[in-house]
Write a protein that holds these residues in place. Structure first.
Motif, PDB file in Angstrom:
ATOM      1  N   ALA A   2       0.844  -1.188   0.000  1.00  5.25           N
ATOM      2  CA  ALA A   2       0.000   0.000   0.000  1.00  5.25           C
ATOM      3  C   ALA A   2       0.882   1.242   0.000  1.00  5.25           C
ATOM      4  O   ALA A   2       1.834   1.345   0.762  1.00  5.25           O
ATOM      5  N   LEU A   3       0.562   2.162  -0.876  1.00  5.61           N
ATOM      6  CA  LEU A   3       1.293   3.421  -0.931  1.00  5.61           C
ATOM      7  C   LEU A   3       0.438   4.508  -0.315  1.00  5.61           C
ATOM      8  O   LEU A   3      -0.726   4.650  -0.656  1.00  5.61           O
ATOM      9  N   HIS A   4       1.008   5.250   0.614  1.00 11.22           N
ATOM     10  CA  HIS A   4       0.304   6.369   1.212  1.00 11.22           C
ATOM     11  C   HIS A   4       0.659   7.610   0.405  1.00 11.22           C
ATOM     12  O   HIS A   4       1.806   8.016   0.361  1.00 11.22           O
ATOM     13  N   MET A   5      -0.346   8.178  -0.247  1.00 13.47           N
ATOM     14  CA  MET A   5      -0.104   9.308  -1.136  1.00 13.47           C
ATOM     15  C   MET A   5      -0.286  10.628  -0.395  1.00 13.47           C
ATOM     16  O   MET A   5      -1.177  10.773   0.421  1.00 13.47           O
ATOM     17  N   SER A   6       0.559  11.564  -0.710  1.00 14.94           N
ATOM     18  CA  SER A   6       0.422  12.916  -0.217  1.00 14.94           C
ATOM     19  C   SER A   6      -0.517  13.660  -1.161  1.00 14.94           C
ATOM     20  O   SER A   6      -0.273  13.721  -2.361  1.00 14.94           O
ATOM     21  N   VAL A   7      -1.572  14.199  -0.637  1.00  7.63           N
ATOM     22  CA  VAL A   7      -2.552  14.900  -1.462  1.00  7.63           C
ATOM     23  C   VAL A   7      -1.921  16.124  -2.107  1.00  7.63           C
ATOM     24  O   VAL A   7      -2.133  16.397  -3.287  1.00  7.63           O
ATOM     25  N   ALA A   8      -1.112  16.848  -1.364  1.00  9.03           N
ATOM     26  CA  ALA A   8      -0.534  18.091  -1.863  1.00  9.03           C
ATOM     27  C   ALA A   8       0.420  17.864  -3.027  1.00  9.03           C
ATOM     28  O   ALA A   8       0.507  18.693  -3.924  1.00  9.03           O
ATOM     29  N   THR A   9       1.131  16.756  -3.027  1.00  2.99           N
ATOM     30  CA  THR A   9       2.171  16.567  -4.035  1.00  2.99           C
ATOM     31  C   THR A   9       1.874  15.475  -5.046  1.00  2.99           C
ATOM     32  O   THR A   9       2.532  15.394  -6.059  1.00  2.99           O
ATOM     33  N   ARG A  10       0.923  14.618  -4.753  1.00  2.84           N
ATOM     34  CA  ARG A  10       0.614  13.465  -5.596  1.00  2.84           C
ATOM     35  C   ARG A  10       1.781  12.492  -5.715  1.00  2.84           C
ATOM     36  O   ARG A  10       1.920  11.786  -6.689  1.00  2.84           O
ATOM     37  N   PHE A  11       2.648  12.499  -4.723  1.00  2.00           N
ATOM     38  CA  PHE A  11       3.735  11.545  -4.631  1.00  2.00           C
ATOM     39  C   PHE A  11       3.542  10.732  -3.362  1.00  2.00           C
ATOM     40  O   PHE A  11       3.101  11.243  -2.356  1.00  2.00           O
ATOM     41  N   TYR A  32      11.481  10.044 -12.055  1.00  2.00           N
ATOM     42  CA  TYR A  32      12.710   9.292 -11.832  1.00  2.00           C
ATOM     43  C   TYR A  32      13.839   9.827 -12.713  1.00  2.00           C
ATOM     44  O   TYR A  32      14.978   9.977 -12.263  1.00  2.00           O
ATOM     45  N   LEU A  33      13.537  10.133 -13.958  1.00  2.00           N
ATOM     46  CA  LEU A  33      14.558  10.686 -14.859  1.00  2.00           C
ATOM     47  C   LEU A  33      15.047  12.048 -14.365  1.00  2.00           C
ATOM     48  O   LEU A  33      16.253  12.333 -14.408  1.00  2.00           O
ATOM     49  N   ARG A  34      14.125  12.863 -13.899  1.00  2.00           N
ATOM     50  CA  ARG A  34      14.514  14.180 -13.368  1.00  2.00           C
ATOM     51  C   ARG A  34      15.416  14.034 -12.149  1.00  2.00           C
ATOM     52  O   ARG A  34      16.391  14.779 -11.986  1.00  2.00           O
ATOM     53  N   LEU A  35      15.108  13.065 -11.286  1.00  2.00           N
ATOM     54  CA  LEU A  35      15.944  12.827 -10.109  1.00  2.00           C
ATOM     55  C   LEU A  35      17.341  12.374 -10.501  1.00  2.00           C
ATOM     56  O   LEU A  35      18.332  12.833  -9.927  1.00  2.00           O
ATOM     57  N   GLU A  47      17.121  21.318  -2.781  1.00  2.00           N
ATOM     58  CA  GLU A  47      16.624  22.010  -3.968  1.00  2.00           C
ATOM     59  C   GLU A  47      15.770  21.076  -4.829  1.00  2.00           C
ATOM     60  O   GLU A  47      14.713  21.461  -5.332  1.00  2.00           O
ATOM     61  N   VAL A  48      16.219  19.849  -4.962  1.00  2.00           N
ATOM     62  CA  VAL A  48      15.492  18.858  -5.751  1.00  2.00           C
ATOM     63  C   VAL A  48      14.128  18.568  -5.124  1.00  2.00           C
ATOM     64  O   VAL A  48      13.114  18.514  -5.820  1.00  2.00           O
ATOM     65  N   PHE A  53       9.293  17.770  -5.966  1.00  2.00           N
ATOM     66  CA  PHE A  53       8.206  17.287  -5.121  1.00  2.00           C
ATOM     67  C   PHE A  53       7.343  18.399  -4.518  1.00  2.00           C
ATOM     68  O   PHE A  53       6.322  18.126  -3.906  1.00  2.00           O
ATOM     69  N   GLY A  54       7.778  19.643  -4.676  1.00  2.00           N
ATOM     70  CA  GLY A  54       7.002  20.748  -4.121  1.00  2.00           C
ATOM     71  C   GLY A  54       7.020  20.793  -2.604  1.00  2.00           C
ATOM     72  O   GLY A  54       6.094  21.300  -1.981  1.00  2.00           O
ATOM     73  N   LEU A  55       8.092  20.273  -2.014  1.00  2.00           N
ATOM     74  CA  LEU A  55       8.213  20.230  -0.558  1.00  2.00           C
ATOM     75  C   LEU A  55       9.167  21.307  -0.073  1.00  2.00           C
ATOM     76  O   LEU A  55      10.099  21.685  -0.784  1.00  2.00           O
TER      77      LEU A  55
END
Length: 92
Positions: A2-11, A32-35, A47-48, A53-55
């Motif tokens: 089960a993956l717990h998703m963050s609503v704010a980031t969709r990650f 993944y490519l951007r990372l 910064e990444v 991730f918008g965090l």
């Protein structure tokens, strides 16, 4: 898994660890490519985490580091093993 998703980031709070490519992996292949590009460029993880991730690592350093690191680990796995699953996938 089960993956717990963050609503704010969709990650997910942590990337998958399955031994096969998941739908989440397919949906986040560009991430993944951007990372991997950021890592190759020597970008600071803070910064990444903010850009991809918008965090805000200043207000949530542990969470930002966990999300960044787990997704980067998964990106590395994709380059070693997971890409075969993408190549075999009828969706891509």
């Amino acid at each position: 898994m089960a993956l717990h998703m963050s609503v704010a980031t969709r990650f997910a709070e942590t990337a998958p660890t399955d031994a096969v490519v998941t739908a989440y992996d397919r949906d986040h292949a560009v991430t993944y490519l951007r990372l991997l590009d950021a890592e190759a460029d020597g970008a600071d993880w803070r910064e990444v985490a903010e850009i991809i991730f918008g965090l805000d690592p200043r207000t949530e350093p542990e969470r930002a580091k966990r999300i960044h690191d787990s997704h980067l680990d998964r990106a590395r796995w994709m380059t070693r093993e997971g890409y075969w699953g993408l190549l075999k996938s009828p969706n891509h």
